[in-house]
Design a protein around this motif. Sequence first.
Motif, PDB file in Angstrom:
ATOM      1  N   TYR A 187     -28.189   3.778 -17.421  1.00  0.00           N
ATOM      2  CA  TYR A 187     -28.547   5.194 -17.485  1.00  0.00           C
ATOM      3  C   TYR A 187     -29.795   5.376 -18.347  1.00  0.00           C
ATOM      4  CZ  TYR A 187     -23.974   6.382 -15.414  1.00  0.00           C
ATOM      5  OH  TYR A 187     -22.899   6.497 -14.577  1.00  0.00           O
ATOM      6  N   ALA A 188     -29.832   4.672 -19.474  1.00  0.00           N
ATOM      7  CA  ALA A 188     -31.001   4.761 -20.358  1.00  0.00           C
ATOM      8  C   ALA A 188     -32.243   4.220 -19.653  1.00  0.00           C
ATOM      9  CB  ALA A 188     -30.740   3.976 -21.641  1.00  0.00           C
ATOM     10  N   GLU A 228     -23.821  -3.576   0.609  1.00  0.00           N
ATOM     11  CA  GLU A 228     -24.073  -3.864  -0.805  1.00  0.00           C
ATOM     12  C   GLU A 228     -25.571  -3.789  -1.058  1.00  0.00           C
ATOM     13  OE1 GLU A 228     -23.890  -7.391  -4.178  1.00  0.00           O
ATOM     14  OE2 GLU A 228     -23.900  -7.917  -2.073  1.00  0.00           O
ATOM     15  N   PRO A 229     -26.006  -2.913  -1.970  1.00  0.00           N
ATOM     16  CA  PRO A 229     -27.431  -2.914  -2.312  1.00  0.00           C
ATOM     17  C   PRO A 229     -27.802  -4.249  -2.967  1.00  0.00           C
ATOM     18  CG  PRO A 229     -26.333  -0.918  -3.110  1.00  0.00           C
ATOM     19  CD  PRO A 229     -25.256  -1.880  -2.686  1.00  0.00           C
ATOM     20  N   PHE A 243     -17.312  -5.988   1.301  1.00  0.00           N
ATOM     21  CA  PHE A 243     -17.861  -5.074   0.299  1.00  0.00           C
ATOM     22  C   PHE A 243     -17.306  -3.666   0.462  1.00  0.00           C
ATOM     23  CE2 PHE A 243     -21.069  -2.340  -1.683  1.00  0.00           C
ATOM     24  CZ  PHE A 243     -21.198  -2.962  -2.915  1.00  0.00           C
ATOM     25  N   GLU A 263     -30.142  -2.233  -7.480  1.00  0.00           N
ATOM     26  CA  GLU A 263     -30.909  -1.117  -6.912  1.00  0.00           C
ATOM     27  C   GLU A 263     -29.963  -0.014  -6.437  1.00  0.00           C
ATOM     28  OE1 GLU A 263     -33.030  -2.296  -3.375  1.00  0.00           O
ATOM     29  OE2 GLU A 263     -31.211  -2.963  -2.372  1.00  0.00           O
ATOM     30  N   ASP A 264     -30.489   1.193  -6.337  1.00  0.00           N
ATOM     31  CA  ASP A 264     -29.701   2.254  -5.731  1.00  0.00           C
ATOM     32  C   ASP A 264     -30.079   2.354  -4.251  1.00  0.00           C
ATOM     33  OD1 ASP A 264     -31.971   3.944  -5.475  1.00  0.00           O
ATOM     34  OD2 ASP A 264     -31.608   4.855  -7.436  1.00  0.00           O
ATOM     35  N   ARG A 265     -29.372   3.189  -3.520  1.00  0.00           N
ATOM     36  CA  ARG A 265     -29.563   3.205  -2.066  1.00  0.00           C
ATOM     37  C   ARG A 265     -30.944   3.724  -1.677  1.00  0.00           C
ATOM     38  NH1 ARG A 265     -28.110  -0.035   1.529  1.00  0.00           N
ATOM     39  NH2 ARG A 265     -26.037  -0.071   0.576  1.00  0.00           N
ATOM     40  N   THR A 318     -31.469   8.512   2.103  1.00  0.00           N
ATOM     41  CA  THR A 318     -30.039   8.587   1.815  1.00  0.00           C
ATOM     42  C   THR A 318     -29.291   8.300   3.120  1.00  0.00           C
ATOM     43  OG1 THR A 318     -29.693  10.893   2.461  1.00  0.00           O
ATOM     44  CG2 THR A 318     -30.484  10.514   0.214  1.00  0.00           C
ATOM     45  N   ASP A 361     -28.594   0.083 -21.312  1.00  0.00           N
ATOM     46  CA  ASP A 361     -27.661   0.416 -20.240  1.00  0.00           C
ATOM     47  C   ASP A 361     -28.429   1.051 -19.084  1.00  0.00           C
ATOM     48  OD1 ASP A 361     -26.938   3.402 -19.768  1.00  0.00           O
ATOM     49  OD2 ASP A 361     -27.013   3.256 -21.960  1.00  0.00           O
ATOM     50  N   ASP A 366     -23.411  -7.602  -8.792  1.00  0.00           N
ATOM     51  CA  ASP A 366     -23.294  -6.522  -9.776  1.00  0.00           C
ATOM     52  C   ASP A 366     -21.911  -6.506 -10.443  1.00  0.00           C
ATOM     53  OD1 ASP A 366     -24.131  -4.288 -11.251  1.00  0.00           O
ATOM     54  OD2 ASP A 366     -23.287  -2.896  -9.775  1.00  0.00           O
ATOM     55  N   ASP A 367     -20.996  -7.365  -9.977  1.00  0.00           N
ATOM     56  CA  ASP A 367     -19.681  -7.448 -10.628  1.00  0.00           C
ATOM     57  C   ASP A 367     -19.739  -8.307 -11.889  1.00  0.00           C
ATOM     58  OD1 ASP A 367     -18.801  -6.088  -8.421  1.00  0.00           O
ATOM     59  OD2 ASP A 367     -17.842  -7.811  -7.468  1.00  0.00           O
ATOM     60  N   TRP A 413     -30.405  -4.041 -18.825  1.00  0.00           N
ATOM     61  CA  TRP A 413     -30.502  -3.520 -17.452  1.00  0.00           C
ATOM     62  C   TRP A 413     -31.949  -3.161 -17.128  1.00  0.00           C
ATOM     63  CZ3 TRP A 413     -26.339  -2.504 -14.020  1.00  0.00           C
ATOM     64  CH2 TRP A 413     -25.071  -2.768 -14.548  1.00  0.00           C
ATOM     65  N   LYS A 423     -29.968  -7.660 -15.899  1.00  0.00           N
ATOM     66  CA  LYS A 423     -29.387  -7.322 -14.602  1.00  0.00           C
ATOM     67  C   LYS A 423     -30.175  -6.187 -13.959  1.00  0.00           C
ATOM     68  CE  LYS A 423     -24.840  -6.862 -13.700  1.00  0.00           C
ATOM     69  NZ  LYS A 423     -23.538  -6.153 -13.517  1.00  0.00           N
ATOM     70  N   HIS A 446     -24.049   8.388  -3.397  1.00  0.00           N
ATOM     71  CA  HIS A 446     -24.148   9.812  -3.085  1.00  0.00           C
ATOM     72  C   HIS A 446     -23.048  10.274  -2.143  1.00  0.00           C
ATOM     73  CE1 HIS A 446     -27.421   7.787  -0.622  1.00  0.00           C
ATOM     74  NE2 HIS A 446     -26.662   8.273   0.329  1.00  0.00           N
ATOM     75  N   ASP A 482     -33.417   6.883 -17.218  1.00  0.00           N
ATOM     76  CA  ASP A 482     -34.070   7.979 -17.957  1.00  0.00           C
ATOM     77  C   ASP A 482     -35.492   7.592 -18.318  1.00  0.00           C
ATOM     78  OD1 ASP A 482     -31.779   9.487 -17.939  1.00  0.00           O
ATOM     79  OD2 ASP A 482     -31.174   8.972 -19.992  1.00  0.00           O
TER      80      ASP A 482
END
Lengths: 177, 769
Positions: free
Chosen positions: B116-117, B192-193, A108, B279-281, B685, B114, B25-26, B34, B276, A45, B120
């Motif tokens: 994004y799917a 890094e998450p 990172f 996570e997001d933040r 956030t 993926d 995640d690399d 995913w 895989k 974000h 969703d």
Amino acid sequence: VKDVRQVTVTVNGQVHELAVETRRTLADMLRHDLGYTGTHLGCEHGVCGACTVLLDGLPVRSCLVFGVQADGRAVATVEGLADGTDPDAQLSDLQCAFSDHHGLQCGFCTPGFLMLAEGYLSGGRPADAGEVTEAEIRELVAANLCRCTGYQGIVEAVLATARSRLGPAGREQGTAR
Amino acid sequence: VSWVGARVPRTEDDRLLRGRGRFADDLTAPGQLWARVVRSPVAHGRLRSVDVAAAARSPGVTTVLTAACLPAGLAIPVRLELQGIDLSGYLQPVLATGVVRYVGEPVAVVVAADPYAAEDAAELVDLDIDELPATLDAGQASAAGAPALFAEGNVAADFTIGYGDTGAAFAAAAHVSEIQIQIGRHTGVPLEPRALLAVPRPADRELEPDGGLDIYGMTKVPVFNRDVLARMLGVPAERIRAHAVDAGGGFGVRGEFYPEDFLIPWLAVTLRRPVKWAEDRAEHLMAANHSRQQSLVLSAAFDAGGRILALRADVLHDNGAYCRTHGITVPELTLAMLPGPYRVPAYAGRIRVVLTNKTPCGTYRAPGRFEGTTAREQLLDVAADQLGIDRVELRRRNLLGRSELPHRRALSTLGTDMVLDAGDYQDLLAAAMAQADRLGYARQARLRPGPDRSRGVGVAMFLEKSGLGPQETADIELDETGAIRVLAGGTSLGQGIQTVLAQIAADALAVSPQAVTVVCGDTARQPLGTGSWASRSTVVCGSAVHIAAEALRARITQVASTMLEASEDDLVLEHGTVSVRGDPESRITLGAAAAAAGPPGLRARGRFDVSHMTYPYGAHVAMVEVDHGTGQVRVLRYLVAYEVGRAVNPALVEDQLRGGVAQGIGGALLEELRYDEAGQPQATTFIEYRMPTAAEVPPVDVLVCEQAPAPGNPLGVRGAGEGGVSAVGAAIACAVRDALGLAGGVGALPLTPVRVRGLAESAIGEESR
């Protein structure tokens, strides 16, 4: 139904053509479609700056840019910072300074800081900004987050690079690499 | 040449600077899917149903996992069982069943082609939850009649530790001081998450007829986590291999066994596809361990000369919704480390571990010490002012003296008896104060910064602990090319452990550290490793590498002795060769020695067993400026003086201390994981969770001391991971108290502008009374 567009993008001098979903971020396109995994995602974000890359020479948060917005433009990532395409090429002055001044621990956030500083020093800094100061560099570095170093090494590394590149008067004297 | 003690450049840097790190995640596996975790949107409720029909029909979706698909009763086990307390009634299920207990609790997992799917589809999972009243305050949760999270109640543990007769001491005291302080909920937040990639291995007829599993992303304690996963999956541990990856910071939070550490491998095994998860933040801030939240009441009895007679602590620990892997580690360390470096003849500590409808808690760098040190050092400043004794002098009088060490404190912590090993606490404090003086702290603090602003200095002493056993193992290999490889049980979390271990091995083998490759955290290459946590790796892993390298050196000498037809005593190891003393022409390379020994070359194992921890210590000095109008606190100067025993790489010790200070400033001034009255997290956030930037962290002055080598390990090292953060809350709280001229303590951390304005107004109120 996926909204997919054809994109032509130059990354570190190499031209890529690919089909990409319009909602896909530049960061995801770089990392997962093109394999430039040196660009990292820390928040998605726009706050942490780990995903900073140069778009036509200026720093952007690649998590806040869509891949399709890079169509026809040039992207620079951390993988392109060292000279040449040789995998063992000499690290750039900025990369060396980060190591010399302990500007990284886990590494990172490092690509983001490197690209932020590179963008600033190689075009983003106003020509009439005068002598480079610690306060100026600290303000620049405050754009991104690092959780390991306490920033001191990052500030010192960018300051040392700025001084060697720009000289005491703060004007570009050609990159001393 | 000794590499131990040298400022060797980090071997980790080159790769990381080129963007060639290998973070979880690399990595991508062919055919990879995913995962996206569906999480509870409410803090407390009865989970009536999970309708996945719409999600399963969403484009690209492979499967949707719910608790109904899993064997019953799968829960995250406690890694460290302490004080004989049974927490089995409070463990977190891998997916919620029946009840959800915090916002962010995993309820289902969507797997798609993926990310994004997957995201969703996750939004289409329909949760039917009857909301229940949320319990968000530990005090209320522990009171009678509070809404119960568990049938057993909300107090998971209530225990006391201590020694001596505090009652008699308080009765006889010339003076008693007491303070209360609340430590805010905050946590490590690595940049890094969390991420995991689980890749099923195809069957191998002889070795693995049922196939195996490769995991990328287990950090910190990979062998332990592999074993937990194997038990939960019901497969032999050796069929699971956790690979070494880079980790974008650990800080206690990353690498514990979380629900996702079961769910993602389970999906990979069940679907026979690589899966895989990254996570997001927002997920990280509501799902990974929180920490620190405690309310402490501390009182001390003094004699007329300001000497401590006894200490009492009563602590309320808010552990969030479950007991996870750390069990009661943080509460126990809080109590056990509270007396710190001081002479405390009698001590009684009580802590209640209370469950609330918030994210579960675990350790964060300097667990228990950040909290306890903040309370104790505030108490000492308040007491000093009340007694009319200089604050530093009061500490000096009460610090254990050099001749009193080693000091056996009648406590146990982390399953070990507490023996404070060698040191000179008073000397360290004097050195810190002299350094602060030299650097102009006191002079700058006296400057009047302008109307409505004031400056203050805070001094805090702390005791750390490190080097927890019971063992660590390292293997070392030398092949016929002369390549040296260390296979270590510590893990790389960004701290530079590979550089440090290379230095230790290089010294024993008389080669340069660049000649040594260090592999950390691969469970197949080092199946006996116990991981990197609690500032232990340089101490225990470094000692294991030292022992292994010395053993390899002995083997090399033995082989070379035969080859060179010379006595072992006449051999000289230097620059990767063995030669005969006085006959430099008579020499072989290390590679030749390995070749002579035959395949696979020369190998040695080092195992370091240790039953006691070592106790490093130090002092922090903070100078702050407080704006009474806005309540903003700026940290102008900061000094850490730290006794590390022996610095393997002084530059990396300084890095650890500086980085720790930055995190401590976050916890002291900025970072807070707040909740609203319904239990919705208010910091999801990086806008709301305010981590320090370069604008908030000043340059940190560091004084690394090597006056007191640790007696309990061959290197004399004490560990450096946490001393930078332990006393930041304390030093800044003391400095703000000084700047505002408060009679009591600051009451609560973080010292946000709102709180500081309140304190400034109360100080004016006190003056006018």
